[in-house]
Motif scaffolding. Structure first.
Motif, PDB file in Angstrom:
ATOM      1  N   LEU A   1       0.833  -1.201   0.000  1.00 55.58           N
ATOM      2  CA  LEU A   1       0.000   0.000   0.000  1.00 55.58           C
ATOM      3  C   LEU A   1       0.869   1.254   0.000  1.00 55.58           C
ATOM      4  O   LEU A   1       0.552   2.245  -0.670  1.00 55.58           O
ATOM      5  CB  LEU A   1      -0.931  -0.007   1.208  1.00 55.58           C
ATOM      6  CG  LEU A   1      -1.852   1.206   1.383  1.00 55.58           C
ATOM      7  CD1 LEU A   1      -2.771   1.376   0.173  1.00 55.58           C
ATOM      8  CD2 LEU A   1      -2.673   1.076   2.670  1.00 55.58           C
ATOM      9  N   ALA A   2       1.975   1.219   0.726  1.00 59.72           N
ATOM     10  CA  ALA A   2       2.893   2.363   0.752  1.00 59.72           C
ATOM     11  C   ALA A   2       3.423   2.661  -0.648  1.00 59.72           C
ATOM     12  O   ALA A   2       3.500   3.822  -1.074  1.00 59.72           O
ATOM     13  CB  ALA A   2       4.057   2.092   1.712  1.00 59.72           C
ATOM     14  N   ARG A   3       3.795   1.603  -1.390  1.00 60.24           N
ATOM     15  CA  ARG A   3       4.302   1.799  -2.753  1.00 60.24           C
ATOM     16  C   ARG A   3       3.212   2.359  -3.667  1.00 60.24           C
ATOM     17  O   ARG A   3       3.483   3.226  -4.508  1.00 60.24           O
ATOM     18  CB  ARG A   3       4.847   0.488  -3.315  1.00 60.24           C
ATOM     19  CG  ARG A   3       6.152   0.033  -2.670  1.00 60.24           C
ATOM     20  CD  ARG A   3       6.773  -1.125  -3.418  1.00 60.24           C
ATOM     21  NE  ARG A   3       5.963  -2.340  -3.314  1.00 60.24           N
ATOM     22  CZ  ARG A   3       6.091  -3.234  -2.344  1.00 60.24           C
ATOM     23  NH1 ARG A   3       6.976  -3.052  -1.369  1.00 60.24           N
ATOM     24  NH2 ARG A   3       5.333  -4.316  -2.316  1.00 60.24           N
ATOM     25  N   LEU A   4       1.988   1.865  -3.481  1.00 59.58           N
ATOM     26  CA  LEU A   4       0.886   2.366  -4.302  1.00 59.58           C
ATOM     27  C   LEU A   4       0.641   3.847  -4.043  1.00 59.58           C
ATOM     28  O   LEU A   4       0.521   4.645  -4.978  1.00 59.58           O
ATOM     29  CB  LEU A   4      -0.378   1.558  -4.005  1.00 59.58           C
ATOM     30  CG  LEU A   4      -1.644   1.993  -4.756  1.00 59.58           C
ATOM     31  CD1 LEU A   4      -1.531   1.681  -6.240  1.00 59.58           C
ATOM     32  CD2 LEU A   4      -2.881   1.325  -4.158  1.00 59.58           C
ATOM     33  N   LEU A   5       0.557   4.229  -2.760  1.00 63.03           N
ATOM     34  CA  LEU A   5       0.304   5.624  -2.411  1.00 63.03           C
ATOM     35  C   LEU A   5       1.467   6.523  -2.840  1.00 63.03           C
ATOM     36  O   LEU A   5       1.249   7.654  -3.288  1.00 63.03           O
ATOM     37  CB  LEU A   5       0.056   5.747  -0.913  1.00 63.03           C
ATOM     38  CG  LEU A   5      -1.230   5.071  -0.399  1.00 63.03           C
ATOM     39  CD1 LEU A   5      -1.274   5.093   1.127  1.00 63.03           C
ATOM     40  CD2 LEU A   5      -2.471   5.744  -0.982  1.00 63.03           C
ATOM     41  N   ALA A   6       2.682   6.009  -2.733  1.00 60.60           N
ATOM     42  CA  ALA A   6       3.847   6.765  -3.205  1.00 60.60           C
ATOM     43  C   ALA A   6       3.759   6.976  -4.713  1.00 60.60           C
ATOM     44  O   ALA A   6       4.126   8.037  -5.237  1.00 60.60           O
ATOM     45  CB  ALA A   6       5.133   6.039  -2.836  1.00 60.60           C
ATOM     46  N   GLY A   7       3.258   5.964  -5.427  1.00 66.87           N
ATOM     47  CA  GLY A   7       3.072   6.092  -6.871  1.00 66.87           C
ATOM     48  C   GLY A   7       2.052   7.157  -7.217  1.00 66.87           C
ATOM     49  O   GLY A   7       2.207   7.881  -8.213  1.00 66.87           O
ATOM     50  N   TYR A   8       1.014   7.276  -6.395  1.00 67.34           N
ATOM     51  CA  TYR A   8       0.033   8.336  -6.623  1.00 67.34           C
ATOM     52  C   TYR A   8       0.650   9.711  -6.412  1.00 67.34           C
ATOM     53  O   TYR A   8       0.379  10.651  -7.168  1.00 67.34           O
ATOM     54  CB  TYR A   8      -1.192   8.128  -5.721  1.00 67.34           C
ATOM     55  CG  TYR A   8      -2.252   7.295  -6.389  1.00 67.34           C
ATOM     56  CD1 TYR A   8      -3.456   7.846  -6.795  1.00 67.34           C
ATOM     57  CD2 TYR A   8      -2.027   5.947  -6.660  1.00 67.34           C
ATOM     58  CE1 TYR A   8      -4.422   7.080  -7.444  1.00 67.34           C
ATOM     59  CE2 TYR A   8      -2.979   5.168  -7.303  1.00 67.34           C
ATOM     60  CZ  TYR A   8      -4.173   5.744  -7.698  1.00 67.34           C
ATOM     61  OH  TYR A   8      -5.109   4.985  -8.358  1.00 67.34           O
ATOM     62  N   VAL A   9       1.467   9.857  -5.401  1.00 67.68           N
ATOM     63  CA  VAL A   9       2.135  11.139  -5.183  1.00 67.68           C
ATOM     64  C   VAL A   9       3.075  11.448  -6.352  1.00 67.68           C
ATOM     65  O   VAL A   9       3.158  12.587  -6.824  1.00 67.68           O
ATOM     66  CB  VAL A   9       2.919  11.127  -3.856  1.00 67.68           C
ATOM     67  CG1 VAL A   9       3.774  12.393  -3.720  1.00 67.68           C
ATOM     68  CG2 VAL A   9       1.957  11.018  -2.673  1.00 67.68           C
ATOM     69  N   ASN A  10       3.765  10.425  -6.863  1.00 69.51           N
ATOM     70  CA  ASN A  10       4.730  10.636  -7.941  1.00 69.51           C
ATOM     71  C   ASN A  10       4.062  10.776  -9.305  1.00 69.51           C
ATOM     72  O   ASN A  10       4.677  11.249 -10.257  1.00 69.51           O
ATOM     73  CB  ASN A  10       5.730   9.476  -7.991  1.00 69.51           C
ATOM     74  CG  ASN A  10       6.960   9.808  -8.807  1.00 69.51           C
ATOM     75  OD1 ASN A  10       7.689  10.744  -8.487  1.00 69.51           O
ATOM     76  ND2 ASN A  10       7.195   9.062  -9.886  1.00 69.51           N
ATOM     77  N   ASN A  11       2.791  10.361  -9.429  1.00 71.28           N
ATOM     78  CA  ASN A  11       2.097  10.473 -10.699  1.00 71.28           C
ATOM     79  C   ASN A  11       2.133  11.924 -11.187  1.00 71.28           C
ATOM     80  O   ASN A  11       1.924  12.852 -10.400  1.00 71.28           O
ATOM     81  CB  ASN A  11       0.638  10.008 -10.537  1.00 71.28           C
ATOM     82  CG  ASN A  11      -0.089   9.917 -11.869  1.00 71.28           C
ATOM     83  OD1 ASN A  11      -0.376  10.920 -12.515  1.00 71.28           O
ATOM     84  ND2 ASN A  11      -0.393   8.702 -12.280  1.00 71.28           N
TER      85      ASN A  11
END
Length: 537
Positions: free
Chosen positions: A209-219
């Motif tokens: 989940l941390a990687r997913l949320l980090a991906g949203y921030v980096n999107n």
């Protein structure tokens, strides 16, 4: 309608025909000079036998094995779950390296879209300030912030259903329209994510989940984020920051993080968050759209609520768009690994090297083993709606779903939560669930999603436009409030797949530029579901 338009053979090697309109037992169709008499009623989108099948015979569609006859099937009889069982082609090692003939893209070579340029070189199709929690315990506070920010910053829309209820309560058909006001900011959207993860499950799920949320921030569609933490949960702030660092160590985006157990009262925390976030949102509003090459588009390829026409109209149209984007230097993402079952060999052969091919096969095998361990299997993938509309085996569904990926080489294979780094066609390991898959592709960097449907699916995303493409015109007319583009013209013969793909590419350039809003955005369909791969503890 002429006889030839009553049925369709998808691939020269196929031994079944696709029915294009409802046929009755006794009807006769002529295909390639051969007369076929219907032995049973066959609804449009279903398949009929082109030859006599004995029990155990292979059934071929899209040029691949999609099932075995579970009993004798007469030529002209409809294929059903009662007479066909799932069977897919056994995959071998990589047989050859791709030799791709790219489509002509001279028409779009100098075209641009108007996007939001980020310091790391990515370009967004939107400019979003994102609020989200690290753990479900903070959902209530996110809900409160959503209420506050949307009420004050966004232009409220008249809710026709609220007005309807008000008229019923008042016993008066004429009700006062709510006063409209302008949005406070022109160049920034404020969006909110909630979820049920971050604690209670295995540690791996929190890290995922941390990687997913980090991906949203980096999107690239995200200008910055406000993040809420409780403090004692599995998904610690340090884990989230590490995930951000791994995806983009040089990111300069503003990320405001607050921990409730350190700040004390809810009132103290919310007041601080509102003040800080408002100032950050004002700064993000200064970013303006600027021209960007089409190579900066990163498009997710999704299908949901598929029907028997999806694999011969909407999905191949997406495949052509994918090929056009790849030829222009852009990126496409093909996910939903359970819906690639049976076409693994083709994808393995399209991988640019053996390392990518091996990773794809390992991810597929591990995923399938986990499904079997749970008492199910990839053969259980077709939904009741899929089956009702002619997709009777997983291999049949997969062969049609894979058409979204076009014909270009596979440049990279990503596990769930990994971020796209290579331009070209990427394979991303996700479930076949519509929202989980769409959520994952955006978390891996997609700044726009193309979503095909034959039955009608309203899925959207909080930060990326989701363009809905119907496989048939009946759906497009019936549910025109959720459908952006209709490819039923391919079924009727009014357009070729390439022609429909070119129309779709021009459309998504307008969506990426903010000239056109997707229907999902108009409906404020902000769906977000992380993939929970483990168990609860």
């Amino acid at each position: 309608m002429s006889e030839l338009k009553k049925v369709l053979k998808v691939h020269p090697a196929d031994n079944v025909l696709v029915v294009l309109l409802d046929l009755n037992a006794g009807d006769q169709v002529v295909f390639e000079g051969e007369e076929v008499q219907l032995k049973t009623d066959a609804k449009a989108k279903h398949k009929i036998a082109l030859v006599d099948f004995n029990e155990g015979d292979s059934i071929i569609m899209y040029g691949v094995l999609i099932g075995k006859a579970s009993q004798k099937i007469e030529k002209g009889a409809v294929l059903t779950t009662a007479n066909v069982k799932h069977q897919s082609q056994k995959v071998k090692e990589k047989e050859f390296f791709p030799n791709w003939l790219a489509p002509d893209v001279s028409k779009w070579q100098d075209k641009t879209f108007m996007g939001y340029h980020r310091p790391d070189g990515q370009v967004g199709t939107k400019n979003v300030w994102l609020f989200f929690p690290l753990v479900f315990c903070e959902n209530k506070n996110i809900e409160r912030l959503k209420e506050v920010f949307e009420k004050e910053l966004l232009a409220p829309k008249t809710d026709q259903y609220q007005l309807l209820l008000r008229s019923l309560v008042n016993g008066n058909e004429e009700v006062e329209q709510s006063h409209k006001k302008q949005s406070v900011f022109e160049n920034i959207e404020v969006k909110f994510i909630m979820h049920q993860g971050g604690c209670g499950g295995i540690r791996q799920d929190s890290e995922s989940l941390a990687r997913l949320l980090a991906g949203y921030v980096n999107n690239p569609n995200v200008a910055g984020a406000t993040v809420l933490s409780l403090g004692c949960q599995n998904l610690q702030i340090s884990i989230f920051k590490k995930a951000l660092e791994e995806i983009n160590p040089n990111s300069s985006k503003e990320v405001l993080i607050y921990e409730q157990q350190q700040m004390g009262t809810v009132d103290n925390m919310l007041q601080t968050i509102i003040k800080d976030s408002y100032e950050a949102i004002k700064r993000a509003n200064d970013i303006q759209r600027q021209p960007a090459p089409l190579s900066k588009l990163k498009v997710g390829l999704e299908c949901g609520g598929s029907d028997g026409f999806s694999g011969i109209s909407a999905n191949p149209v997406l495949g052509h768009v994918s090929d056009l984007l790849v030829a222009l230097g852009g990126t496409s993402i093909l996910s939903e690994f359970p819906e690639l079952c049976g076409v693994e060999q083709e994808l393995v052969n399209r991988c640019v090297d053996e390392q990518k091919a091996d990773k794809f096969l390992k991810l597929m095998k591990d995923f399938e083993n986990s499904v079997v361990a749970a008492g199910s299997g990839f053969d259980m993938n077709p939904s009741p709606g899929n089956i009702k509309d002619g997709l009777i085996t997983d291999a049949m569904k997969s062969a049609g779903a894979a058409k979204k990926g076009g014909t270009s080489p596979v440049v990279d294979v990503l596990d769930y939560g990994e971020y796209v780094t290579q331009n070209g066609l990427n394979l991303l390991c996700t479930p076949g669930n519509d929202v989980e898959s769409t959520t994952a592709m955006v978390g891996s960097g997609a700044n726009l999603v193309l979503f095909t449907t034959g039955l009608g699916t309203p899925t959207g995303n909080p930060i990326a436009p989701v363009v809905k493409v119907s496989s048939n015109s009946v759906l497009a007319n019936k549910m025109n409030d959720i459908i952006d583009i209709d490819t039923g013209s391919v079924i009727s013969g009014q357009q070729t797949i390439d022609e429909a793909g070119e129309v779709l590419l021009d459309y998504i350039i307008d969506v990426a530029s903010g000239k056109t809003l997707s229907k999902a955005d108009l409906l404020q369909q902000d769906d977000f579901i992380p993939w929970k791969r483990g168990v609860s503890l």
